[in-house]
Design a protein around this motif. Sequence first.
Motif, PDB file in Angstrom:
ATOM      1  N   LEU A 139      10.888  44.570 -40.591  1.00 57.34           N
ATOM      2  CA  LEU A 139      10.064  43.633 -41.662  1.00 57.34           C
ATOM      3  C   LEU A 139      11.286  43.039 -42.520  1.00 57.34           C
ATOM      4  O   LEU A 139      11.103  42.030 -43.010  1.00 57.34           O
ATOM      5  CB  LEU A 139       8.964  44.306 -42.193  1.00 57.34           C
ATOM      6  CG  LEU A 139       7.939  44.814 -41.509  1.00 57.34           C
ATOM      7  CD1 LEU A 139       6.783  45.438 -42.383  1.00 57.34           C
ATOM      8  CD2 LEU A 139       7.260  43.920 -40.473  1.00 57.34           C
ATOM      9  N   GLY A 140      11.985  43.837 -42.883  1.00 60.69           N
ATOM     10  CA  GLY A 140      13.074  43.406 -43.700  1.00 60.69           C
ATOM     11  C   GLY A 140      14.115  42.287 -43.092  1.00 60.69           C
ATOM     12  O   GLY A 140      14.317  41.296 -43.931  1.00 60.69           O
ATOM     13  N   ILE A 141      14.117  42.425 -41.835  1.00 62.76           N
ATOM     14  CA  ILE A 141      15.065  41.317 -41.249  1.00 62.76           C
ATOM     15  C   ILE A 141      14.164  40.103 -41.084  1.00 62.76           C
ATOM     16  O   ILE A 141      14.740  39.095 -41.154  1.00 62.76           O
ATOM     17  CB  ILE A 141      15.324  41.634 -39.799  1.00 62.76           C
ATOM     18  CG1 ILE A 141      16.573  42.764 -39.872  1.00 62.76           C
ATOM     19  CG2 ILE A 141      15.870  40.581 -38.802  1.00 62.76           C
ATOM     20  CD1 ILE A 141      17.055  43.292 -38.507  1.00 62.76           C
ATOM     21  N   GLU A 142      12.800  40.281 -40.888  1.00 61.91           N
ATOM     22  CA  GLU A 142      11.937  39.136 -40.950  1.00 61.91           C
ATOM     23  C   GLU A 142      12.179  38.446 -42.496  1.00 61.91           C
ATOM     24  O   GLU A 142      12.014  37.034 -42.522  1.00 61.91           O
ATOM     25  CB  GLU A 142      10.518  39.345 -40.855  1.00 61.91           C
ATOM     26  CG  GLU A 142      10.164  39.919 -39.337  1.00 61.91           C
ATOM     27  CD  GLU A 142       8.712  40.237 -39.138  1.00 61.91           C
ATOM     28  OE1 GLU A 142       7.939  39.697 -39.816  1.00 61.91           O
ATOM     29  OE2 GLU A 142       8.273  41.265 -38.236  1.00 61.91           O
ATOM     30  N   LEU A 143      12.145  39.087 -43.349  1.00 62.72           N
ATOM     31  CA  LEU A 143      12.136  38.232 -44.667  1.00 62.72           C
ATOM     32  C   LEU A 143      13.476  37.828 -44.962  1.00 62.72           C
ATOM     33  O   LEU A 143      13.615  36.506 -45.274  1.00 62.72           O
ATOM     34  CB  LEU A 143      11.992  39.425 -45.715  1.00 62.72           C
ATOM     35  CG  LEU A 143      12.210  39.141 -46.958  1.00 62.72           C
ATOM     36  CD1 LEU A 143      11.103  37.921 -47.647  1.00 62.72           C
ATOM     37  CD2 LEU A 143      12.061  39.962 -48.413  1.00 62.72           C
ATOM     38  N   VAL A 144      14.649  38.266 -44.918  1.00 60.47           N
ATOM     39  CA  VAL A 144      16.070  37.489 -44.882  1.00 60.47           C
ATOM     40  C   VAL A 144      16.047  36.527 -43.881  1.00 60.47           C
ATOM     41  O   VAL A 144      17.016  35.546 -44.219  1.00 60.47           O
ATOM     42  CB  VAL A 144      17.148  38.760 -44.665  1.00 60.47           C
ATOM     43  CG1 VAL A 144      17.126  39.784 -45.866  1.00 60.47           C
ATOM     44  CG2 VAL A 144      17.287  39.168 -43.427  1.00 60.47           C
ATOM     45  N   ASN A 145      15.561  36.687 -42.660  1.00 62.86           N
ATOM     46  CA  ASN A 145      15.700  35.540 -41.791  1.00 62.86           C
ATOM     47  C   ASN A 145      14.962  34.283 -42.436  1.00 62.86           C
ATOM     48  O   ASN A 145      15.430  33.264 -42.111  1.00 62.86           O
ATOM     49  CB  ASN A 145      14.872  35.796 -40.480  1.00 62.86           C
ATOM     50  CG  ASN A 145      15.875  36.725 -39.419  1.00 62.86           C
ATOM     51  OD1 ASN A 145      17.151  36.630 -39.867  1.00 62.86           O
ATOM     52  ND2 ASN A 145      15.319  36.941 -38.449  1.00 62.86           N
ATOM     53  N   ILE A 146      13.907  34.498 -42.965  1.00 60.34           N
ATOM     54  CA  ILE A 146      13.231  33.269 -43.775  1.00 60.34           C
ATOM     55  C   ILE A 146      13.919  32.701 -44.829  1.00 60.34           C
ATOM     56  O   ILE A 146      13.856  31.713 -45.009  1.00 60.34           O
ATOM     57  CB  ILE A 146      11.623  33.911 -44.080  1.00 60.34           C
ATOM     58  CG1 ILE A 146      10.764  34.187 -42.936  1.00 60.34           C
ATOM     59  CG2 ILE A 146      11.023  32.851 -45.119  1.00 60.34           C
ATOM     60  CD1 ILE A 146       9.562  34.800 -43.214  1.00 60.34           C
ATOM     61  N   LEU A 147      14.407  33.661 -45.690  1.00 67.74           N
ATOM     62  CA  LEU A 147      15.235  33.229 -46.835  1.00 67.74           C
ATOM     63  C   LEU A 147      16.465  32.491 -46.863  1.00 67.74           C
ATOM     64  O   LEU A 147      16.840  31.798 -47.175  1.00 67.74           O
ATOM     65  CB  LEU A 147      15.315  34.413 -47.934  1.00 67.74           C
ATOM     66  CG  LEU A 147      14.225  35.215 -48.660  1.00 67.74           C
ATOM     67  CD1 LEU A 147      14.524  36.202 -49.229  1.00 67.74           C
ATOM     68  CD2 LEU A 147      13.156  33.924 -49.258  1.00 67.74           C
ATOM     69  N   GLY A 148      17.048  33.176 -45.489  1.00 71.11           N
ATOM     70  CA  GLY A 148      18.458  32.760 -45.271  1.00 71.11           C
ATOM     71  C   GLY A 148      19.398  33.288 -46.272  1.00 71.11           C
ATOM     72  O   GLY A 148      19.268  33.757 -47.333  1.00 71.11           O
ATOM     73  N   SER A 149      20.757  33.283 -45.774  1.00 72.58           N
ATOM     74  CA  SER A 149      21.788  33.984 -46.617  1.00 72.58           C
ATOM     75  C   SER A 149      22.117  33.092 -47.841  1.00 72.58           C
ATOM     76  O   SER A 149      22.852  33.764 -48.977  1.00 72.58           O
ATOM     77  CB  SER A 149      23.061  33.770 -45.590  1.00 72.58           C
ATOM     78  OG  SER A 149      23.630  32.489 -45.216  1.00 72.58           O
ATOM     79  N   GLU A 150      21.808  31.875 -47.911  1.00 75.36           N
ATOM     80  CA  GLU A 150      21.890  31.006 -49.022  1.00 75.36           C
ATOM     81  C   GLU A 150      21.173  31.454 -50.086  1.00 75.36           C
ATOM     82  O   GLU A 150      21.535  31.152 -51.353  1.00 75.36           O
ATOM     83  CB  GLU A 150      21.675  29.539 -49.019  1.00 75.36           C
ATOM     84  CG  GLU A 150      20.358  29.285 -48.484  1.00 75.36           C
ATOM     85  CD  GLU A 150      19.930  29.570 -46.835  1.00 75.36           C
ATOM     86  OE1 GLU A 150      18.936  28.917 -46.603  1.00 75.36           O
ATOM     87  OE2 GLU A 150      20.680  29.876 -46.154  1.00 75.36           O
ATOM     88  N   ALA A 151      20.025  32.214 -50.002  1.00 73.65           N
ATOM     89  CA  ALA A 151      19.526  32.787 -51.216  1.00 73.65           C
ATOM     90  C   ALA A 151      20.083  34.018 -51.713  1.00 73.65           C
ATOM     91  O   ALA A 151      19.701  34.394 -52.899  1.00 73.65           O
ATOM     92  CB  ALA A 151      18.018  33.294 -50.609  1.00 73.65           C
ATOM     93  N   PHE A 152      21.368  34.410 -51.404  1.00 73.02           N
ATOM     94  CA  PHE A 152      21.898  35.453 -51.893  1.00 73.02           C
ATOM     95  C   PHE A 152      23.442  35.092 -52.120  1.00 73.02           C
ATOM     96  O   PHE A 152      23.909  34.307 -51.325  1.00 73.02           O
ATOM     97  CB  PHE A 152      21.901  36.760 -50.856  1.00 73.02           C
ATOM     98  CG  PHE A 152      20.530  37.117 -50.781  1.00 73.02           C
ATOM     99  CD1 PHE A 152      20.009  38.283 -51.379  1.00 73.02           C
ATOM    100  CD2 PHE A 152      20.177  36.644 -49.457  1.00 73.02           C
ATOM    101  CE1 PHE A 152      18.805  38.872 -51.001  1.00 73.02           C
ATOM    102  CE2 PHE A 152      18.824  37.049 -49.026  1.00 73.02           C
ATOM    103  CZ  PHE A 152      17.968  38.011 -49.875  1.00 73.02           C
ATOM    104  N   LYS A 153      23.962  35.529 -53.129  1.00 73.06           N
ATOM    105  CA  LYS A 153      25.433  35.229 -53.558  1.00 73.06           C
ATOM    106  C   LYS A 153      26.348  35.818 -52.463  1.00 73.06           C
ATOM    107  O   LYS A 153      26.022  36.787 -51.697  1.00 73.06           O
ATOM    108  CB  LYS A 153      25.947  35.766 -54.827  1.00 73.06           C
ATOM    109  CG  LYS A 153      25.066  35.007 -56.132  1.00 73.06           C
ATOM    110  CD  LYS A 153      25.373  35.728 -57.283  1.00 73.06           C
ATOM    111  CE  LYS A 153      24.982  34.806 -58.456  1.00 73.06           C
ATOM    112  NZ  LYS A 153      25.072  35.396 -59.718  1.00 73.06           N
ATOM    113  N   SER A 154      27.412  35.001 -52.365  1.00 74.91           N
ATOM    114  CA  SER A 154      28.380  35.730 -51.143  1.00 74.91           C
ATOM    115  C   SER A 154      28.880  37.293 -51.394  1.00 74.91           C
ATOM    116  O   SER A 154      29.250  37.518 -50.363  1.00 74.91           O
ATOM    117  CB  SER A 154      29.549  34.800 -51.165  1.00 74.91           C
ATOM    118  OG  SER A 154      30.370  34.920 -52.264  1.00 74.91           O
TER     119      SER A 154
END
Length: 406
Positions: free
Chosen positions: A46-61
């Motif tokens: 489920l955690g992967i589902e969430l980060v896939n939706i948000l995308g890496s741009e939702a987190f700082k580098s």
Amino acid sequence: MLASLIPVFDSNMMVRAYAVETQRENELRNISLKGTGELDAASNILGIELVNILGSEAFKSSQKVFIKINNVSVFTEIEKICKFPAQKMVLVIDPAIKPESRYIERIEELGNLGYRFAASGFSKHDLDVYADIISLMDYIIIDSTEKGTGSFSGVLDKKYPNLRVLVAGIKDRETFDRYSRTEICDFFMGPFFTVPIEKGKKKIEPVKITYLELINYVNKPDFDIQGAADVISHDPALVISLLKAANVRARNSQITSVRNAAAMLGQKDLRAWVRTTVTKELCSDRPSELARISLLRAKFAENIAPLFELGALKDELFLMGLFSVMDIILEIPMKEVFEKLKVSDDIKDVLLNHSGKLLEIYDFMIAYEKADFPFVDKELLVRDIEDDTIYEAFLDALRWFASVYE
């Protein structure tokens, strides 16, 4: 599905990662999940589902994401289903993943692809039995609320000096200070950074007083736009931000006047801009997570208001969330905050006295933020609210926050 993002701090109170906490279904509606049913669809991460939706741009580098996997999902084709960069992913395992060749080979395979690993739920007595697994880890998570945590971290330092130690469950600033001063512990999790201020540490800076006065000004039902522009013009950071916001709308013409920029936004959008931008500025010298928590709480509380039959109070609920950590931001007790900020009695009731008509949403908001899913399950069941409705409200708040910080 329910999901929450828990910040992971370093010793300087900078957020270095987020741990994704998830729950597939309401366990009170689906009692079978407490038994063998919890292994149904265990390969779905489920955690992967969430980060896939948000995308890496939702987190700082610089930020990583900790996601739990189990002894089934470890064999899922993570490298194919995850759209998130492998180098930013930390896969969290527990003792259900045994020191057996099939698990060791899979962890090594994923490690070669760039994924990092963290061990969670292991005791001091597991260190030898699970040596072949723990030696492949990059992090180990230990619980500050359990007895012997300090000695455990010392043993880890001797047996596995290259492991980075994440201390979870830190409830107050004193505990954080104690662990962060050691060279053994690297990262920290827990609600310690949102503990209310009981005694003021210093006077509020003049510029912050101006920010609070500006919030008070735009919170009036029918404030004067030009008057607000004049207050904004005294602060360069606010002027730059306002001109940027207005020029996004202007498209074919360049706006260089603060008054014109304020007029371009109009009363409603200028009020919203002031609330969010001033909050960010107030947090400029405080841990960055405070601005995120303040804004996320505001939008989430507003989003769920209709579900709690409080839709008519959406604006008050937004302010409730926004001001809920203002004591920590300003480093003064909440009572002193409301000597500077003019808010409704309903907001004061909930933030000062933990009472009143907004309390039910406040308690729900805090529980969801901490991933206290048993509490959330009970509230959703009583109110006949679907999990996915709350999840969408949370996702919307995350997307809105990302747009505010563009």
